[in-house]
Structure formats: C-alpha cells, structure tokens
Design an enzyme around this catalytic site. Structure first.
Site: not given
Ligand code: ARG
Length: 572
Positions: A137, A131, A134
């Site tokens: 983030h 992806k 974005h």
């Molecule tokens: N990849 C996830 C997202 O973009 C966030 C992950 C955050 N960290 C975790 N340990 N859950 O929503």
C-alpha cells in the site's frame, strides 16, 4: 513569467500579421513549441511544417517570413533553420524576469487557479481493516498524496478518500474468533497482529468444527443487521487498525477528507442493483446476477453472488454514484495497483451502460507497478520486511547512521534523519513512471549522490547554507550579466519551466514528472555551484544576481519536494 507562453502569444500575433486572411490557423501555439535537444538550436523551436497546409507554403519559406517579422528583442530573437523557427532567449533579460517572477511567487511558483470551480476525487491508500499496513500500500498512498497536493496547488478542490476495505464475511469470523479466544486487552496491545492471529486460529479450528463457519456467518449477518454488540466489536476492530495506520499517515504527511469505505456503501448497493435491473442490464448466471460485457471483450461483471451477497464491485458502483452525487466531481481517480485493471474497466463500462456518460472521461484508474524489496518480490515474504511502519523506522535509522558519519555536529539529527529516511523512501517510490515496477534498495535510495531524495534535499540545504553565509548586500542592484553562462542559463530554463511540469504531471497523473524536474534543477544548481563562485567580495552586483538564482533554486526545489510529499531539512 512564462517565456514559453509569451513566445507562443507573440508568435501567434506575428503569424496573424503575416497572413491576415489565412484560414485554419491554430489558435494557440503553446503546445506546438518544442524544446530542442541541442542548445545551439535555441531554447524553443517551432516546426513550421505544421502550418504548410493552412498556408500552402513550404516550411522553410514560412520560417523565413516569420523570422523576419518576429519582433520581441527583450524576450527572444528568432532564427529560421530548415523549416524550423528557433528561439533564443535574451539571456540577461530572461534571467531578470524569471528570477523576479519566481521570487515574487515564492512557494506559489507553479501554482495556479486552473482548477478553480473543479473538483477531483482521489481514492488512494484504501487499506483493509484488520490487516497490517503492508508495503503493497506504499505506492498508492504516496502517489495519491502527491496527486492531491498537485491538484490543490493548481486550484482544484480535492476530496481525498480512503475507501477502507471493511466489509465481508471475514469480519464475522473475526468476531466469532474474538468471542471464543480473544480478550480486549490483548487485542488493544497487539493491534492488527493480534486480530490476524485470531483470524488464522479461526481457520484452523473451523477445519475440524464446521459449526464455527456457521457462527462466523451469523456474526456477519448481525453486522449487516446492525446488531449493537456486533457493531461495537466491528467498529473497535476498525479503530485499532486505523490507529496503526494513522501513525504511518502522520509520518508521511498524508491526510484524508473521508474514510467512507466499503461498509459505508453496504446499504446503498440495493438501489444500484435495482437500477441495473430497471435498465435491463442484469442477467442470471447460475443463480448469480451479472452484467454481460462480452461486446466489450470483458468477462461478465458479477453484481450479486448466488448466495445473495454483494461484491467489492457492487460497492464500487454505489461508491462512484455516491461520489458523483455528493461531490459533483470533474475527475474521479482511483490510485490502485494495475492488478485491478479489469475491475476498473468493468466498473467504468457498467456505469457507462447505465447511462452515466461521465464514467468515460471523468473516471480514471491511476494504476502502478509492483514493489519488490532488494530484489525479492513481496509475495515471498521470507525475511523481507513488508510492513510500512517498520520500513519507515528502518529508513530513519539508516539515515541517522549516515548523518552521524557525514555531519556529526548537525543540530536536530533525529528530526533530520526522519526527514531524510522517509524522503528517501517516498522519492524512490515516485522516481519513475508509476506503471514501472520498483525494486527498492537501501543503498540506492539513501545515496546522497545520485537520483535520490537525500541528494535533492542536500542540494536544497546547500542553497540555504549559501544564503546564510551571504554578506548583507543591502539593495545592491543585481548584475544579470553574471548569469550569462550556460550553467546559470540551464538552471534558469528549468526553473522557468517548472509550472509547465506541474500542469503536465496533473494531466498525466504522474508525480514522477515533478520528481524528475526537481532532480534536474538540483543537478543544474550543483553544476552552477561547482563552476561559479557564488559569493565574490570583489563583485557585489554579480553576487547579488547569483544569490537571487540560489534563492530561486531553493524555493523551487522545496516546492517540488513538497508536491511529491518530501520534506526539505533546513540543514543537512
Ligand atoms: N482495499 C483495496 C485493496 O487493498 C483497494 C480499494 C481501492 N479503491 C476502490 N474504490 N476499489 O486492494
């Protein structure tokens, strides 16, 4: 030097001298010292009603007794008013001590060894493979980066973790799509966009061709089973995504100690599920396995789907246990949007039910609000620029326009434009309490006048320019009486309190406290600069004092900016 700390210590000694036999007195008064809103009430104030119970005495009487005994003329004098003990710093002495301490510490002013021997894990940015990076983030990346710097600065060992979203059936589908319609070169060239196209095409074609879905599942199974071809493509997808992300990380100065993402924990979930079962926490629910959290007012936490697949949550459980075992953290932070609030409450509760007491006080979801852009929420996406690399490039361009207009002869314009553009974006992201939603507006963020990154950077550069223009005063002794005015004193006070702010920001996981403090210092310096001539040929000793104040302001502003991840250009 920390005048608040010194006053608190002296006051405590005074208190013990006055009432040597009293029971139940606090053993530290640092936190009890207040900063009065009105300067005529002193630089610090101690509310004596806090002691009236222990001393069985009226606050006014306590204040009067303490005022008489408090004796530290070099630091401050104390005055009793309405049950408060108000402290007025000795200005000349305060200036001398504060400036000596700051200039001696240099870029370590506010640093400490508070965190020595303690470890903080920080999970931030945590992007998803295949992806685009974005703008959703942006906050997590920038807040996490700042927190890492803050904890490093306070002497903690930090472990920054990019918990990549790199697990799930979609990667099987993407491989199937790539094998049907993709080719290496196009993906290499087009990067994540090309992968997205393949994925979208897969969805369209699969609508008419159910066999494709089966193929996608089979490829995911191959990833799970470690099939070399599947793994090769999968890792290559990751590399391509990370290469894009790295560009952004480099621009922002963001670094990670670990990129162990969801796939890293895929083979560690089995043990977690077993442990949950052994501890009697798993329940069946229509073929799925869940932990019932009804008693805690939460919906059940899904651990295994009815098709046997694990979930994001299962991998987070494995990750938390792994981090504890591997890093022995004292704090484990997750910088993730507030939408995942329930996810983390469930995660921490399940860990607690498993008997891990640390889940309760060491794990923390550092959540934050939404970002919209010029009033448009990002989900609409219509015409709104949402990709981080584009956003940062655009910020640089806009900054360059402004610089071309304001200071056309500046050397290194491109470099300064990058620092200012990126600084504007980062500053705007860290300007308010993290839980507040942000509406990003170019005009606002890039304004050189106001609560903005460029304003603070500009002030810092202004200090630098004053220092460059200063005559060589040799070892002329500074005359601190030159700083006996409200503007200088206000600035000194803010500078002296900066170390407190850093600690508070760490405690509250709130970089915005540093953004605000640094902005306040910049404003206070400008106020001082407009009201007082710094360089005065007729008064070298006063000039020396004002230059020292300028050097200290510059140094602390730089540190503040560094802690929030913003660079400070030498000239602007
Ligand atoms: N990849 C996830 C997202 O973009 C966030 C992950 C955050 N960290 C975790 N340990 N859950 O929503």
């Amino acid at each position: 030097m920390d005048s608040r700390r010194d006053i608190a210590n002296t006051l405590l000694n005074t208190l013990r001298d006055c009432w040597p036999d009293a029971q139940g007195l606090p053993d530290d008064l640092y936190g009890a010292l207040e900063v009065p809103p009105d300067k005529t009430l002193g630089d610090y104030a101690f509310p004596c009603f806090r002691l009236s119970r222990a001393l069985r005495m009226a606050p006014a009487q306590i204040a009067a007794t303490l005022a008489q005994r408090y004796d530290q003329p070099a630091l401050a004098r104390a005055e009793a008013v309405n049950g408060y003990l108000n402290f007025f710093l000795n200005r000349g002495n305060f200036a001398e001590q504060t400036l000596s301490a700051i200039l001696r510490a240099g870029d370590r002013w506010g640093a400490s060894d508070l965190g020595q021997g303690k470890t903080v894990c920080l999970d931030y940015s945590s992007i998803n493979i295949a992806k685009r990076f974005h703008i959703g983030h942006l906050s997590t990346t920038v807040i996490g980066n700042s927190l890492k710097r803050i904890y490093d600065f306070l002497g903690y060992r930090t472990v920054s973790i990019n918990h990549l979203g790199d697990w799930g059936t979609q990667f099987g589908k993407m491989i199937a799509a790539y094998r049907h319609w993709g080719d290496r070169e196009t993906v290499e060239r087009g990067g994540v966009d090309e992968m997205t196209k393949l994925y979208v095409r897969f969805g369209q074609e699969a609508a008419n061709n159910p066999a494709l879905e089966e193929e996608g599942r089979a490829w995911f199974k191959k990833i799970e089973d470690g099939d070399p071809e599947a793994l090769e493509i999968f890792h290559w997808f990751k590399d391509v995504t990370l290469k894009d992300a790295m560009r952004v990380y480099d621009i922002l100065g963001v670094k990670f100690d670990s990129y162990a993402g969801e796939s890293f924990y895929a083979d560690k979930t089995g043990a977690v599920v077993q442990e949950l079962a052994d501890k009697g926490l798993l329940q069946d629910s229509d073929g799925a396995k869940v932990v019932n959290l009804e008693a805690y007012d939460m919906p059940p936490c899904l651990i295994i789907k009815s098709d046997g697949a694990t979930l994001y949550q299962t991998r987070d459980l494995a990750a938390a246990l792994y981090r504890k075992k591997t890093y022995h953290f004292d704090r484990n932070l997750y910088v993730v949007a507030y939408q995942q609030d329930l996810h983390f409450r469930q995660l921490f509760k399940v860990l607690e039910l498993m008997g891990y007491d640390w889940a309760k006080d060491q794990c923390k979801h550092v959540s934050f609000g939404m970002v919209s852009f010029e009033g448009e929420s990002l989900s609409t996406r219509k015409g709104v620029m949402v990709y981080l690399d584009e956003l940062l490039a655009r910020a640089k361009e806009k900054a360059l326009d402004i610089i071309n207009e304001k200071s056309p002869n500046l050397p290194d314009k491109e470099e300064v434009a990058r620092q200012v553009g990126v600084g504007a974006v980062v500053y705007a992201t860290l300007q308010n309490n993290r839980i507040k939603d942000i509406d990003f507006r170019w005009d606002q963020a890039l304004n050189f006048d106001g609560d903005t990154g460029p304003y603070v950077q500009y002030t810092c550069a202004r200090c630098g320019s004053v220092l460059r223009k200063a005559p060589d005063l040799g070892d002329t002794a500074p005359d601190y009486a030159a700083l006996d005015n409200d503007e200088a004193q206000q600035l000194l006070l803010l500078l002296s309190r900066f170390p407190d702010v850093v600690r508070d920001a760490a405690d509250k996981y709130e970089p915005s406290m540093i953004t605000r403090a640094t902005t306040d210092i910049a404003k206070a310096y400008n106020k001082f600069y407009y009201e007082h001539r710094v360089l005065d040929d007729a008064d070298p000793a006063g000039t020396q004092a004002r230059l020292r104040l300028t050097a200290a302001a510059r140094s602390v502003i730089r540190t503040g900016l560094w802690l929030i991840g913003v660079e400070a250009p030498e000239r602007m």
